[in-house]
Design a protein around this motif. Structure first.
Motif, PDB file in Angstrom:
ATOM      1  N   GLY A 102      20.309  58.214 -40.391  1.00 25.59           N
ATOM      2  CA  GLY A 102      19.615  57.240 -41.224  1.00 25.59           C
ATOM      3  C   GLY A 102      18.634  57.907 -42.158  1.00 25.59           C
ATOM      4  N   ARG A 103      17.752  57.086 -42.667  1.00 18.33           N
ATOM      5  CA  ARG A 103      16.747  57.565 -43.612  1.00 18.33           C
ATOM      6  C   ARG A 103      15.747  58.472 -42.896  1.00 18.33           C
ATOM      7  NH1 ARG A 103      15.196  55.555 -48.479  1.00 18.33           N
ATOM      8  NH2 ARG A 103      16.636  53.810 -48.177  1.00 18.33           N
ATOM      9  N   VAL A 104      15.421  59.575 -43.557  1.00 17.95           N
ATOM     10  CA  VAL A 104      14.497  60.549 -42.983  1.00 17.95           C
ATOM     11  C   VAL A 104      13.545  61.015 -44.067  1.00 17.95           C
ATOM     12  CG1 VAL A 104      14.319  62.872 -42.000  1.00 17.95           C
ATOM     13  CG2 VAL A 104      16.106  61.336 -41.205  1.00 17.95           C
ATOM     14  N   LEU A 105      12.287  61.149 -43.725  1.00 20.90           N
ATOM     15  CA  LEU A 105      11.342  61.734 -44.666  1.00 20.90           C
ATOM     16  C   LEU A 105      11.677  63.208 -44.860  1.00 20.90           C
ATOM     17  CD1 LEU A 105       7.988  60.153 -43.444  1.00 20.90           C
ATOM     18  CD2 LEU A 105       9.374  59.480 -45.414  1.00 20.90           C
ATOM     19  N   SER A 106      11.621  63.658 -46.090  1.00 16.33           N
ATOM     20  CA  SER A 106      12.033  65.024 -46.384  1.00 16.33           C
ATOM     21  C   SER A 106      11.173  66.045 -45.641  1.00 16.33           C
ATOM     22  CB  SER A 106      11.998  65.286 -47.885  1.00 16.33           C
ATOM     23  OG  SER A 106      10.708  65.063 -48.397  1.00 16.33           O
ATOM     24  N   ASP A 107       9.930  65.707 -45.373  1.00 16.33           N
ATOM     25  CA  ASP A 107       9.050  66.648 -44.669  1.00 16.33           C
ATOM     26  C   ASP A 107       9.569  66.988 -43.278  1.00 16.33           C
ATOM     27  OD1 ASP A 107       5.829  65.453 -45.955  1.00 16.33           O
ATOM     28  OD2 ASP A 107       7.440  66.649 -46.833  1.00 16.33           O
ATOM     29  N   ALA A 108      10.380  66.112 -42.721  1.00 18.11           N
ATOM     30  CA  ALA A 108      10.899  66.321 -41.367  1.00 18.11           C
ATOM     31  C   ALA A 108      12.302  66.895 -41.374  1.00 18.11           C
ATOM     32  CB  ALA A 108      10.890  64.999 -40.613  1.00 18.11           C
ATOM     33  N   ALA A 109      12.851  67.125 -42.526  1.00 23.64           N
ATOM     34  CA  ALA A 109      14.282  67.411 -42.634  1.00 23.64           C
ATOM     35  C   ALA A 109      14.678  68.828 -42.247  1.00 23.64           C
ATOM     36  CB  ALA A 109      14.754  67.116 -44.051  1.00 23.64           C
ATOM     37  N   LEU A 110      13.733  69.652 -41.825  1.00 21.43           N
ATOM     38  CA  LEU A 110      14.089  70.985 -41.326  1.00 21.43           C
ATOM     39  C   LEU A 110      14.045  71.042 -39.807  1.00 21.43           C
ATOM     40  CD1 LEU A 110      12.332  73.425 -43.839  1.00 21.43           C
ATOM     41  CD2 LEU A 110      14.743  72.735 -43.733  1.00 21.43           C
ATOM     42  N   ARG A 111      13.819  69.924 -39.181  1.00 25.48           N
ATOM     43  CA  ARG A 111      13.791  69.886 -37.724  1.00 25.48           C
ATOM     44  C   ARG A 111      15.193  69.624 -37.198  1.00 25.48           C
ATOM     45  NH1 ARG A 111       8.814  65.591 -37.099  1.00 25.48           N
ATOM     46  NH2 ARG A 111       7.347  66.647 -38.498  1.00 25.48           N
ATOM     47  N   PRO A 112      15.728  70.508 -36.383  1.00 28.02           N
ATOM     48  CA  PRO A 112      17.080  70.289 -35.851  1.00 28.02           C
ATOM     49  C   PRO A 112      17.222  68.963 -35.106  1.00 28.02           C
ATOM     50  CG  PRO A 112      16.395  72.561 -35.486  1.00 28.02           C
ATOM     51  CD  PRO A 112      15.193  71.832 -36.004  1.00 28.02           C
ATOM     52  N   THR A 113      16.160  68.515 -34.470  1.00 31.56           N
ATOM     53  CA  THR A 113      16.238  67.286 -33.669  1.00 31.56           C
ATOM     54  C   THR A 113      16.420  66.041 -34.525  1.00 31.56           C
ATOM     55  OG1 THR A 113      13.829  67.219 -33.668  1.00 31.56           O
ATOM     56  CG2 THR A 113      14.905  68.196 -31.737  1.00 31.56           C
ATOM     57  N   ILE A 114      16.148  66.171 -35.825  1.00 27.70           N
ATOM     58  CA  ILE A 114      16.296  65.035 -36.725  1.00 27.70           C
ATOM     59  C   ILE A 114      17.763  64.768 -37.060  1.00 27.70           C
ATOM     60  CG2 ILE A 114      15.841  64.302 -39.105  1.00 27.70           C
ATOM     61  CD1 ILE A 114      13.483  63.933 -37.282  1.00 27.70           C
ATOM     62  N   MET A 115      18.587  65.817 -37.003  1.00 25.36           N
ATOM     63  CA  MET A 115      19.971  65.717 -37.431  1.00 25.36           C
ATOM     64  C   MET A 115      20.842  65.080 -36.361  1.00 25.36           C
ATOM     65  SD  MET A 115      19.990  66.780 -40.458  1.00 25.36           S
ATOM     66  CE  MET A 115      18.754  67.515 -41.542  1.00 25.36           C
ATOM     67  N   LYS A 116      21.751  64.232 -36.816  1.00 25.57           N
ATOM     68  CA  LYS A 116      22.653  63.522 -35.907  1.00 25.57           C
ATOM     69  C   LYS A 116      24.017  64.190 -35.822  1.00 25.57           C
ATOM     70  CE  LYS A 116      24.513  60.003 -33.629  1.00 25.57           C
ATOM     71  NZ  LYS A 116      24.181  59.720 -32.215  1.00 25.57           N
ATOM     72  N   TYR A 117      24.505  64.641 -36.952  1.00 26.97           N
ATOM     73  CA  TYR A 117      25.853  65.193 -37.011  1.00 26.97           C
ATOM     74  C   TYR A 117      25.786  66.692 -37.312  1.00 26.97           C
ATOM     75  CZ  TYR A 117      26.684  60.222 -37.702  1.00 26.97           C
ATOM     76  OH  TYR A 117      26.679  58.859 -37.571  1.00 26.97           O
ATOM     77  N   TRP A 118      26.642  67.437 -36.644  1.00 20.39           N
ATOM     78  CA  TRP A 118      26.632  68.902 -36.787  1.00 20.39           C
ATOM     79  C   TRP A 118      28.041  69.414 -37.008  1.00 20.39           C
ATOM     80  CZ3 TRP A 118      22.264  71.901 -36.846  1.00 20.39           C
ATOM     81  CH2 TRP A 118      21.080  71.274 -36.463  1.00 20.39           C
ATOM     82  N   GLY A 119      28.154  70.392 -37.897  1.00 20.18           N
ATOM     83  CA  GLY A 119      29.404  71.096 -38.043  1.00 20.18           C
ATOM     84  C   GLY A 119      29.437  72.303 -37.125  1.00 20.18           C
ATOM     85  N   LYS A 120      30.578  72.921 -37.037  1.00 22.89           N
ATOM     86  CA  LYS A 120      30.687  74.152 -36.265  1.00 22.89           C
ATOM     87  C   LYS A 120      29.990  75.277 -37.022  1.00 22.89           C
ATOM     88  CE  LYS A 120      34.999  73.038 -33.891  1.00 22.89           C
ATOM     89  NZ  LYS A 120      36.415  73.446 -33.636  1.00 22.89           N
ATOM     90  N   GLY A 121      29.459  76.216 -36.296  1.00 20.59           N
ATOM     91  CA  GLY A 121      28.742  77.300 -36.921  1.00 20.59           C
ATOM     92  C   GLY A 121      29.662  78.287 -37.610  1.00 20.59           C
ATOM     93  N   ILE A 122      29.139  78.902 -38.631  1.00 17.94           N
ATOM     94  CA  ILE A 122      29.856  79.981 -39.294  1.00 17.94           C
ATOM     95  C   ILE A 122      28.946  81.208 -39.306  1.00 17.94           C
ATOM     96  CG2 ILE A 122      31.388  78.585 -40.698  1.00 17.94           C
ATOM     97  CD1 ILE A 122      29.428  78.865 -43.002  1.00 17.94           C
ATOM     98  N   LEU A 123      29.548  82.361 -39.106  1.00 20.85           N
ATOM     99  CA  LEU A 123      28.765  83.570 -38.942  1.00 20.85           C
ATOM    100  C   LEU A 123      28.474  84.228 -40.281  1.00 20.85           C
ATOM    101  CD1 LEU A 123      27.472  85.576 -36.967  1.00 20.85           C
ATOM    102  CD2 LEU A 123      29.694  86.752 -36.884  1.00 20.85           C
ATOM    103  N   VAL A 124      27.210  84.582 -40.453  1.00 19.57           N
ATOM    104  CA  VAL A 124      26.751  85.353 -41.611  1.00 19.57           C
ATOM    105  C   VAL A 124      26.127  86.630 -41.081  1.00 19.57           C
ATOM    106  CG1 VAL A 124      25.102  85.436 -43.512  1.00 19.57           C
ATOM    107  CG2 VAL A 124      26.401  83.339 -43.077  1.00 19.57           C
ATOM    108  N   THR A 125      26.655  87.755 -41.532  1.00 20.14           N
ATOM    109  CA  THR A 125      26.167  89.054 -41.067  1.00 20.14           C
ATOM    110  C   THR A 125      25.759  89.892 -42.261  1.00 20.14           C
ATOM    111  OG1 THR A 125      27.703  88.985 -39.198  1.00 20.14           O
ATOM    112  CG2 THR A 125      26.703  91.110 -39.724  1.00 20.14           C
ATOM    113  N   ILE A 126      24.513  90.343 -42.227  1.00 21.87           N
ATOM    114  CA  ILE A 126      23.978  91.159 -43.314  1.00 21.87           C
ATOM    115  C   ILE A 126      23.681  92.546 -42.769  1.00 21.87           C
ATOM    116  CG2 ILE A 126      22.306  91.305 -45.179  1.00 21.87           C
ATOM    117  CD1 ILE A 126      24.007  88.725 -45.124  1.00 21.87           C
ATOM    118  N   SER A 127      24.290  93.534 -43.375  1.00 19.05           N
ATOM    119  CA  SER A 127      24.079  94.905 -42.933  1.00 19.05           C
ATOM    120  C   SER A 127      23.092  95.613 -43.849  1.00 19.05           C
ATOM    121  CB  SER A 127      25.407  95.654 -42.902  1.00 19.05           C
ATOM    122  OG  SER A 127      26.012  95.627 -44.177  1.00 19.05           O
ATOM    123  N   SER A 128      22.345  96.521 -43.257  1.00 17.75           N
ATOM    124  CA  SER A 128      21.327  97.237 -44.042  1.00 17.75           C
ATOM    125  C   SER A 128      21.904  98.452 -44.743  1.00 17.75           C
ATOM    126  CB  SER A 128      20.181  97.647 -43.130  1.00 17.75           C
ATOM    127  OG  SER A 128      20.661  98.448 -42.079  1.00 17.75           O
TER     128      SER A 128
END
Length: 128
Positions: A102-128
């Protein structure tokens, strides 16, 4: 349930770029105050918010990625993007796209607990 299909992960050297995409099938974003975002989980660390975009277009970023990452959305195609530039090894993680119910204040939108639906993770690897 809302299927979220992320793609675009991979391995690059530090300083490189990647563009992640997330197709949100059947998810109505516009006009409902909903938010979609990107989160990541590094080994041994908790899942954290990276960037979110909230209807009609407010964006919010984690301090660690400000100026380097850009979140955007194609409403016609129902695709969420994350352009990642100037990548460094600390950006190595599993990345997830997510969406609110539903509607969410943008200030809270970086909290994982706010999200209802999740996709599968994709791996990002950065080498030095």
């Amino acid at each position: 349930e809302v299927p979220l299909a992320a793609s675009g992960g991979g391995s690059v050297q530090a300083g490189g770029s990647l563009n992640l995409s997330c197709v949100a099938s059947g998810y109505t974003y516009s006009g409902r105050g909903r938010c979609m975002g990107w989160f990541r989980e590094a080994p041994g660390k908790e899942r954290e918010g990276v960037a979110s975009i909230c209807d009609p277009g407010t964006t919010i970023y984690a301090e660690t990625v400000k100026g380097r990452f850009t979140i955007s959305r194609d409403n016609d195609k129902n695709i969420l993007y994350l352009q990642m530039n100037s990548l460094n090894p600390e950006d190595t993680a599993m990345y997830y796209c997510a969406a609110t119910l539903g509607r969410v204040l943008s200030d809270a939108a970086l909290r994982p607990t706010i999200m209802k639906y999740w996709g599968k993770g994709i791996l990002v690897t950065i080498s030095s």
